[in-house]
Design a protein around this motif. Structure first.
Motif, PDB file in Angstrom:
ATOM      1  N   LEU A   1       0.852  -1.191   0.000  1.00 23.41           N
ATOM      2  CA  LEU A   1       0.000   0.000   0.000  1.00 23.41           C
ATOM      3  C   LEU A   1       0.885   1.237   0.000  1.00 23.41           C
ATOM      4  O   LEU A   1       1.813   1.346   0.823  1.00 23.41           O
ATOM      5  CB  LEU A   1      -0.896  -0.014   1.235  1.00 23.41           C
ATOM      6  CG  LEU A   1      -1.761   1.218   1.483  1.00 23.41           C
ATOM      7  CD1 LEU A   1      -2.774   1.390   0.355  1.00 23.41           C
ATOM      8  CD2 LEU A   1      -2.459   1.101   2.834  1.00 23.41           C
ATOM      9  N   VAL A   2       0.592   2.169  -0.889  1.00 22.83           N
ATOM     10  CA  VAL A   2       1.381   3.385  -0.998  1.00 22.83           C
ATOM     11  C   VAL A   2       0.461   4.547  -1.341  1.00 22.83           C
ATOM     12  O   VAL A   2      -0.588   4.343  -1.978  1.00 22.83           O
ATOM     13  CB  VAL A   2       2.494   3.231  -2.059  1.00 22.83           C
ATOM     14  CG1 VAL A   2       1.905   3.020  -3.445  1.00 22.83           C
ATOM     15  CG2 VAL A   2       3.469   4.394  -2.038  1.00 22.83           C
ATOM     16  N   GLN A   3       0.822   5.731  -0.919  1.00 27.45           N
ATOM     17  CA  GLN A   3       0.027   6.913  -1.252  1.00 27.45           C
ATOM     18  C   GLN A   3       0.303   7.361  -2.684  1.00 27.45           C
ATOM     19  O   GLN A   3       1.399   7.121  -3.219  1.00 27.45           O
ATOM     20  CB  GLN A   3       0.332   8.050  -0.285  1.00 27.45           C
ATOM     21  CG  GLN A   3      -0.214   7.827   1.116  1.00 27.45           C
ATOM     22  CD  GLN A   3      -0.053   9.062   1.983  1.00 27.45           C
ATOM     23  OE1 GLN A   3       0.857   9.861   1.777  1.00 27.45           O
ATOM     24  NE2 GLN A   3      -0.932   9.217   2.961  1.00 27.45           N
ATOM     25  N   ALA A   4      -0.662   8.016  -3.272  1.00 26.15           N
ATOM     26  CA  ALA A   4      -0.471   8.559  -4.605  1.00 26.15           C
ATOM     27  C   ALA A   4       0.756   9.473  -4.624  1.00 26.15           C
ATOM     28  O   ALA A   4       0.982  10.253  -3.687  1.00 26.15           O
ATOM     29  CB  ALA A   4      -1.709   9.333  -5.033  1.00 26.15           C
TER      30      ALA A   4
ATOM     31  N   SER B   1       6.338   5.642  -4.453  1.00 24.57           N
ATOM     32  CA  SER B   1       7.068   4.684  -5.286  1.00 24.57           C
ATOM     33  C   SER B   1       7.039   3.295  -4.664  1.00 24.57           C
ATOM     34  O   SER B   1       6.934   3.149  -3.439  1.00 24.57           O
ATOM     35  CB  SER B   1       8.533   5.120  -5.437  1.00 24.57           C
ATOM     36  OG  SER B   1       8.637   6.362  -6.094  1.00 24.57           O
ATOM     37  N   LEU B   2       7.144   2.302  -5.526  1.00 22.56           N
ATOM     38  CA  LEU B   2       7.321   0.911  -5.114  1.00 22.56           C
ATOM     39  C   LEU B   2       8.244   0.239  -6.120  1.00 22.56           C
ATOM     40  O   LEU B   2       8.287   0.648  -7.290  1.00 22.56           O
ATOM     41  CB  LEU B   2       5.989   0.155  -5.095  1.00 22.56           C
ATOM     42  CG  LEU B   2       5.055   0.311  -3.904  1.00 22.56           C
ATOM     43  CD1 LEU B   2       3.760  -0.447  -4.160  1.00 22.56           C
ATOM     44  CD2 LEU B   2       5.708  -0.157  -2.617  1.00 22.56           C
TER      45      LEU B   2
ATOM     46  N   ASP C   1       7.278   4.764 -10.058  1.00 21.84           N
ATOM     47  CA  ASP C   1       7.322   6.088  -9.450  1.00 21.84           C
ATOM     48  C   ASP C   1       6.071   6.878  -9.812  1.00 21.84           C
ATOM     49  O   ASP C   1       5.360   6.532 -10.744  1.00 21.84           O
ATOM     50  CB  ASP C   1       8.573   6.833  -9.920  1.00 21.84           C
ATOM     51  CG  ASP C   1       9.856   6.137  -9.535  1.00 21.84           C
ATOM     52  OD1 ASP C   1      10.775   6.063 -10.376  1.00 21.84           O
ATOM     53  OD2 ASP C   1       9.944   5.655  -8.395  1.00 21.84           O
ATOM     54  N   SER C   2       5.832   7.935  -9.062  1.00 27.39           N
ATOM     55  CA  SER C   2       4.674   8.807  -9.311  1.00 27.39           C
ATOM     56  C   SER C   2       3.395   7.985  -9.453  1.00 27.39           C
ATOM     57  O   SER C   2       2.608   8.163 -10.390  1.00 27.39           O
ATOM     58  CB  SER C   2       4.898   9.641 -10.584  1.00 27.39           C
ATOM     59  OG  SER C   2       6.073  10.414 -10.474  1.00 27.39           O
ATOM     60  N   LEU C   3       3.203   7.090  -8.511  1.00 30.98           N
ATOM     61  CA  LEU C   3       2.066   6.175  -8.596  1.00 30.98           C
ATOM     62  C   LEU C   3       0.738   6.920  -8.492  1.00 30.98           C
ATOM     63  O   LEU C   3       0.618   7.923  -7.779  1.00 30.98           O
ATOM     64  CB  LEU C   3       2.170   5.105  -7.512  1.00 30.98           C
ATOM     65  CG  LEU C   3       3.181   3.990  -7.823  1.00 30.98           C
ATOM     66  CD1 LEU C   3       3.585   3.248  -6.561  1.00 30.98           C
ATOM     67  CD2 LEU C   3       2.588   3.030  -8.839  1.00 30.98           C
TER      68      LEU C   3
END
Length: 111
Positions: A11-14, A17-18, A83-85
């Motif tokens: 889970l990542v914020q907008a 990166s992952l 990046d820049s999800l």
């Protein structure tokens, strides 16, 4: 026969990166083209990025400039730097090579 296993989802914020990883075993890895696909809930599986045995790459228009596919033949690994999800990147991501699929890893981007 190739066996594939993904890792690195979460889970990542907008805007975050992952990095996804795909570990391969079995066949002669360095000769195999590989790819990342994704499948969002209720949608068809789609190609995200492709890398040839020689390292040539192609990307879906929706991820160009944000995602980077790479491979390490010595380690039998493939990667997807994301990046820049965006929220629309939320999906299960699958590793693919010569007709074989991994089990998938969930990527969830919160807006």
């Amino acid at each position: 026969q190739v066996q594939l296993m993904e890792s690195g989802g979460g889970l990542v914020q907008a805007g975050g990166s992952l990095r996804l990883s795909c570990a391969a075993s079995g066949s002669i890895f360095r000769f195999n083209a590989m790819a990342w696909y994704r499948q969002a809930l209720g949608k068809q599986r789609e190609l995200v990025a492709f890398i040839s045995s020689g390292g040539s790459t192609n990307y879906a228009d929706s991820v160009k400039g944000r995602f980077t596919i790479s491979r390490d033949n010595a380690k039998k690994m493939m990667y997807l730097q994301m990046d820049s999800l965006k929220a629309e990147d939320t999906a299960v991501y699958y590793c693919w090579s010569i007709g074989t699929w991994g089990q998938g890893t969930q990527v969830t981007v919160s807006s």
